[in-house]
Write a protein that holds these residues in place. Structure first.
Motif, PDB file in Angstrom:
ATOM      1  N   PHE A   1      14.926  13.444  -9.910  1.00  0.00           N
ATOM      2  CA  PHE A   1      15.321  14.523  -9.008  1.00  0.00           C
ATOM      3  C   PHE A   1      16.265  13.934  -7.972  1.00  0.00           C
ATOM      4  O   PHE A   1      15.932  12.941  -7.320  1.00  0.00           O
ATOM      5  CB  PHE A   1      14.104  15.160  -8.321  1.00  0.00           C
ATOM      6  N   VAL A   2      17.442  14.539  -7.839  1.00  0.00           N
ATOM      7  CA  VAL A   2      18.460  14.001  -6.942  1.00  0.00           C
ATOM      8  C   VAL A   2      18.949  15.116  -6.027  1.00  0.00           C
ATOM      9  O   VAL A   2      19.278  16.209  -6.494  1.00  0.00           O
ATOM     10  CB  VAL A   2      19.654  13.432  -7.735  1.00  0.00           C
ATOM     11  N   ALA A   3      19.005  14.821  -4.728  1.00  0.00           N
ATOM     12  CA  ALA A   3      19.425  15.846  -3.775  1.00  0.00           C
ATOM     13  C   ALA A   3      20.572  15.336  -2.892  1.00  0.00           C
ATOM     14  O   ALA A   3      20.370  15.019  -1.724  1.00  0.00           O
ATOM     15  CB  ALA A   3      18.229  16.274  -2.919  1.00  0.00           C
ATOM     16  N   PRO A   4      21.783  15.258  -3.441  1.00  0.00           N
ATOM     17  CA  PRO A   4      22.913  14.741  -2.657  1.00  0.00           C
ATOM     18  C   PRO A   4      23.288  15.699  -1.524  1.00  0.00           C
ATOM     19  O   PRO A   4      23.157  16.915  -1.665  1.00  0.00           O
ATOM     20  CB  PRO A   4      24.061  14.672  -3.670  1.00  0.00           C
ATOM     21  N   ARG A   5      23.724  15.117  -0.439  1.00  0.00           N
ATOM     22  CA  ARG A   5      24.091  15.954   0.702  1.00  0.00           C
ATOM     23  C   ARG A   5      25.397  15.436   1.300  1.00  0.00           C
ATOM     24  O   ARG A   5      25.549  14.239   1.528  1.00  0.00           O
ATOM     25  CB  ARG A   5      22.983  15.884   1.752  1.00  0.00           C
ATOM     26  N   LEU A   6      26.308  16.355   1.560  1.00  0.00           N
ATOM     27  CA  LEU A   6      27.615  15.970   2.091  1.00  0.00           C
ATOM     28  C   LEU A   6      28.026  16.945   3.180  1.00  0.00           C
ATOM     29  O   LEU A   6      27.856  18.160   3.042  1.00  0.00           O
ATOM     30  CB  LEU A   6      28.649  15.989   0.947  1.00  0.00           C
TER      31      LEU A   6
ATOM     32  N   PRO B   1      22.632  19.377  -5.286  1.00  0.00           N
ATOM     33  CA  PRO B   1      23.450  18.991  -4.135  1.00  0.00           C
ATOM     34  C   PRO B   1      23.759  20.148  -3.179  1.00  0.00           C
ATOM     35  O   PRO B   1      23.799  21.306  -3.594  1.00  0.00           O
ATOM     36  CB  PRO B   1      24.746  18.502  -4.783  1.00  0.00           C
ATOM     37  N   VAL B   2      23.957  19.779  -1.934  1.00  0.00           N
ATOM     38  CA  VAL B   2      24.451  20.738  -0.939  1.00  0.00           C
ATOM     39  C   VAL B   2      25.638  20.098  -0.225  1.00  0.00           C
ATOM     40  O   VAL B   2      25.560  18.960   0.228  1.00  0.00           O
ATOM     41  CB  VAL B   2      23.363  21.124   0.087  1.00  0.00           C
ATOM     42  N   THR B   3      26.737  20.851  -0.168  1.00  0.00           N
ATOM     43  CA  THR B   3      27.929  20.386   0.521  1.00  0.00           C
ATOM     44  C   THR B   3      28.268  21.399   1.609  1.00  0.00           C
ATOM     45  O   THR B   3      28.347  22.599   1.332  1.00  0.00           O
ATOM     46  CB  THR B   3      29.112  20.272  -0.458  1.00  0.00           C
ATOM     47  N   GLU B   4      28.404  20.909   2.821  1.00  0.00           N
ATOM     48  CA  GLU B   4      28.790  21.794   3.929  1.00  0.00           C
ATOM     49  C   GLU B   4      30.168  21.383   4.433  1.00  0.00           C
ATOM     50  O   GLU B   4      30.433  20.202   4.642  1.00  0.00           O
ATOM     51  CB  GLU B   4      27.749  21.713   5.044  1.00  0.00           C
ATOM     52  N   ILE B   5      31.025  22.382   4.583  1.00  0.00           N
ATOM     53  CA  ILE B   5      32.419  22.101   4.922  1.00  0.00           C
ATOM     54  C   ILE B   5      32.844  22.974   6.092  1.00  0.00           C
ATOM     55  O   ILE B   5      32.628  24.186   6.082  1.00  0.00           O
ATOM     56  CB  ILE B   5      33.339  22.402   3.710  1.00  0.00           C
TER      57      ILE B   5
ATOM     58  N   ALA C   1      24.023  23.539  -7.561  1.00  0.00           N
ATOM     59  CA  ALA C   1      24.777  23.090  -6.392  1.00  0.00           C
ATOM     60  C   ALA C   1      25.077  24.240  -5.446  1.00  0.00           C
ATOM     61  O   ALA C   1      25.307  25.366  -5.873  1.00  0.00           O
ATOM     62  CB  ALA C   1      26.093  22.455  -6.843  1.00  0.00           C
ATOM     63  N   ASN C   2      25.071  23.929  -4.161  1.00  0.00           N
ATOM     64  CA  ASN C   2      25.487  24.888  -3.146  1.00  0.00           C
ATOM     65  C   ASN C   2      26.620  24.296  -2.321  1.00  0.00           C
ATOM     66  O   ASN C   2      26.492  23.186  -1.811  1.00  0.00           O
ATOM     67  CB  ASN C   2      24.314  25.229  -2.218  1.00  0.00           C
ATOM     68  N   ILE C   3      27.697  25.052  -2.215  1.00  0.00           N
ATOM     69  CA  ILE C   3      28.812  24.626  -1.375  1.00  0.00           C
ATOM     70  C   ILE C   3      29.016  25.724  -0.337  1.00  0.00           C
ATOM     71  O   ILE C   3      29.222  26.886  -0.697  1.00  0.00           O
ATOM     72  CB  ILE C   3      30.093  24.435  -2.210  1.00  0.00           C
ATOM     73  N   ALA C   4      28.907  25.360   0.923  1.00  0.00           N
ATOM     74  CA  ALA C   4      29.070  26.354   1.984  1.00  0.00           C
ATOM     75  C   ALA C   4      30.270  25.961   2.837  1.00  0.00           C
ATOM     76  O   ALA C   4      30.410  24.802   3.228  1.00  0.00           O
ATOM     77  CB  ALA C   4      27.811  26.410   2.837  1.00  0.00           C
TER      78      ALA C   4
END
Ligand SMILES: Nc1ncnc2c1ncn2[C@@H]1O[C@H](COP(=O)(O)OP(=O)(O)O)[C@@H](O)[C@H]1O
Ligand SMILES: [Mg+2]
Lengths: 252, 439
Positions: free
Chosen positions: B189-194, B221-225, B249-252
């Motif tokens: 289980f991998v939960a990358p965060r950026l 993964p979750v990426t916040e921009i 994946a979630n990209i916000a």
């Protein structure tokens, strides 16, 4: 080279070609002139193998083969080339990849190996130069964001690369300014020779000042109503298509 | 409507409880509060089922039946990178193996002035508290479809992660590449965060790639921009995980006025692959480009949900999503566009196209436009179908055999999206990968 006999064709319920007869011998340049909607593109498309049209009668012989029984790609491999009136944009496929696929497909058809990268590059460079096409256009997608003139020059460029025996040009002059027209005509003239024939379809006489035909045919409402030498084009230019129509009515 | 599934024993809740000590050891202390709040939020709904509207096409039974582990310390050799599609990209590269930063496999010497990249541990706590979990939140927004349980699940494991900050007025020419690599013996289980912040009038390109070296994973993964005024960001996401992986994946994205955000979202991998891309337009005269290219084979399911919140006037958005489906694969596209009452002169264009190469492949498409302003231009078009007739004839008329022409047009269909990617080496690598995927 090409023998069209009593060709009738329709699209949906509408009859467009109503008995075309035409013989083109090796080395000859024929022009077909006619008003909009007379069936010029229909004829060109049927020769190239577009499936939207239904041939209801007649036959076409190309280099001894029954042309209408061949798939479009077989016709191309046998040496028929259509320069499209409206070249198609294909985003995602580069010109180089497209042309190399075409060259190799035709070679495969004749039992030949793929062209070497070096020979292909040399060939493409030479012909692009002749058509005054910018080398960067080779890495761009087929016809995408090309100007109207570039698209038409690209058609003749492809023709030069594929080296066909029978060239059909559908309104290659439309939308061209005089400089582009000359480039196109030079390209076509460079390909003229005793073993290659041309069928030049046009609405205006202008192109025929530069590509001088051996024969001119007038197509009206799906029939060739008059044939003659190159002077017929000038006569048409001067008097218009209505004059021919009147002449026909008077004769009838 | 989300159906409330009472939480049974959810292995990810257990996994989170067992990972607390590990996570506490590697991250700022105030993260524990975020993690605890997030696991409570996640537990309220748990894993979605086919009865949940937003997840009804995504098969997730493997998350219930399979056993996942969470843990760092995978043995990884730099040489393992060479098998990855985007390993050779010319970029400042940051490698994460199973979610853990692997500096020895990364290469980020000489970061230019104006670019700051730091792990959560080293990052400015003010930046983290200001943005983490704030950008990836739909609370208070229009629409009834706020299903963010996987954002919550990711936050419940908040630990390692990266912050990319581009300072005001700086243009960073060289792309920044985050390689998320899975290297495991079993299921990870991998939960990358950026977190990415692009300052006023600054510009950058960020590539996020997700590839499997060995084994399989559930990657979440979750990426916040955040783009400040007049900022420009090209974001490229490439997902090519193994065909027995799950990827959600979630990209916000948050855009301030006059900013330009370009997203290219490419998916070839995963057994069940899902992307949610949510863009909040917080200022006028912004531009948003959402491009997607997806290829699924076998029994893959590729599911893309995009959401554009046109909350301000005079913003433009352009969306083109393309999907190629072979065999028994399934594609999903759900495109939400909300135009708020004040968002006059919104110009939103959404196109979704799919090609089905087999009678057993299926595409589920749902454009969802909700418009509360009157002076707007919103168009959407969806086609599921065949190859273009005119292009087919053109190719064949040049001598190309029918089967070859078809293959070429299928390739071109997706290549048209990939072609728009800025960095040419990324473009070339992805075109080659597309070719291989379709072969
Ligand atoms: N695919 C088609 N569907 C319906 N009508 C067509 C189609 N192609 C051509 N036509 C009709 O056939 C006639 C001849 O068209 P065309 O061959 O394009 O003429 P030209 O090239 O001489 O201008 C026109 O009336 C045109 O509207
Ligand atoms: Mg025509």
């Amino acid at each position: 080279m090409l023998k069209i006999t009593n060709l009738h064709a329709r699209v949906e319920e509408k009859e467009i070609l109503k008995g075309i007869n035409l013989i083109i011998n090796p080395g000859e340049v024929h022009a077909i002139m006619g008003p909009n909607g007379s069936g010029k593109s229909t004829l060109a498309s049927i020769l190239a193998g577009r499936s939207d049209y239904e041939v209801t009668e007649g036959s076409v012989e190309f280099l001894g083969k029954e042309l209408l029984e061949l798939d479009p790609e077989e016709r191309a491999a046998e040496g028929l080339f259509l320069a499209f009136q409206y070249p198609v944009e294909i985003p995602g496929v580069t010109n180089t990849y497209f042309l190399r696929s075409a060259v190799n497909s035709i070679r495969k058809y004749h039992g030949q190996d793929d062209i070497s990268a070096k020979d292909f590059l040399a060939l493409v460079k030479e012909k692009a130069n002749m058509m005054e096409l910018d080398a960067t256009m080779l890495s761009r997608s087929v016809n995408e964001s090309f100007s109207g003139g570039e698209k038409k020059r690209n058609e003749i460029f492809q023709m030069a690369v594929l080296d066909p025996k029978m060239c059909v040009l559908d309104e290659t002059d439309s939308g061209l300014d005089i400089d582009a027209l000359k480039i196109v005509a030079n390209g076509v003239n460079a390909l003229r020779g005793p073993d290659r024939s041309h069928l030049v379809i046009t609405h205006y006489q202008r192109l025929l000042d530069y590509i001088v035909p051996d024969f001119v045919h007038v197509l009206i409402e799906g029939r060739i109503v008059k044939s003659g030498g190159k002077e017929l084009a000038l006569e048409l230019e001067e008097k218009g298509y209505d004059f021919i129509k009147e002449e026909l009515l008077a004769g009838a | 409507m989300a159906v409330h599934t009472p939480p049974q024993t959810d292995q990810f809740v257990e996994l989170q409880a067992n990972s607390k000590a590990l996570l506490e050891g590697i991250s700022p202390s105030y993260f524990s509060e975020l993690r605890e709040a997030a696991i409570r939020e996640y537990t309220e709904f748990g894993l979605p089922t086919v009865r949940d509207e937003e997840f009804k096409y995504l098969p997730l039974h493997v998350l219930r039946e399979g056993k996942y582990r969470f843990g760092f310390g995978a043995h990884f050799e730099r040489s393992q990178l060479s098998t990855l599609t985007l390993a050779d990209t010319d970029a400042f590269s940051f490698v994460f193996v199973n979610g853990q930063f692997a500096p020895e496999a990364s290469s980020f010497e000489n970061l230019p002035d104006g670019l700051e990249v730091s792990t959560f541990e080293d990052a400015d706590p003010a930046v983290l508290t200001q943005h983490l979990s704030k950008i990836a939140s739909l609370k208070g927004r229009l629409g009834s479809t706020n299903d963010e349980r996987f954002v919550a699940l990711n936050t419940a494991f908040l630990g390692e992660g990266l912050v990319i900050q581009v300072s005001k007025n700086k243009t960073i020419e060289r792309p920044i590449h985050i390689l998320n690599v899975v290297s495991s013996d079993d299921a990870e289980f991998v939960a990358p965060r950026l977190l990415i912040t692009v300052g006023e009038n600054a510009e950058a390109t960020v590539i996020e790639s997700f590839e499997t070296s060995t084994g399989r994973a559930f990657t979440c993964p979750v990426t916040e921009i955040r783009l400040e005024k007049s900022a420009r960001l090209e974001h490229i996401k490439f997902q090519n995980e193994s065909l027995d992986s799950v990827h959600i994946a979630n990209i916000a994205v948050h855009q301030e006025e006059q900013s330009v955000f370009t997203s290219t979202n490419v998916n070839f991998g995963g057994h069940s692959a899902r992307n949610d891309i949510n863009v909040w337009l917080n200022g006028e005269y912004t531009e948003t480009w959402l491009n997607g290219a997806n290829v699924a084979t076998g029994t893959q399911v590729i599911d893309n949900h995009t959401r554009l919140d046109h909350a301000m006037p005079n913003c433009q958005s352009f969306e083109v999503y393309k999907t190629i489906l072979k065999d028994q694969s399934e594609g999903v596209f759900n495109g939400k566009i909300f135009v708020y009452e004040d968002a006059q002169k919104t110009d939103a264009k959404q196109t979704n196209q799919a090609i089905l190469l087999s009678p057993t492949a299926t595409m589920n498409t749902k454009p969802q436009l909700e418009i509360f302003a009157d002076d707007v231009k919103c168009t959407h078009g969806a086609t599921i179908g065949q190859l273009r007739e005119d292009a087919m004839f053109y190719l064949r008329a040049r001598g190309i055999e029918k089967s070859k022409a078809e293959a070429l047009l299928v390739y071109a269909f997706a290549a048209e999206v990939i072609e728009k990617i800025g960095p040419h080496d990324v473009r070339a690598s992805l075109e080659a990968a597309l070719f291989t995927k379709l072969a």
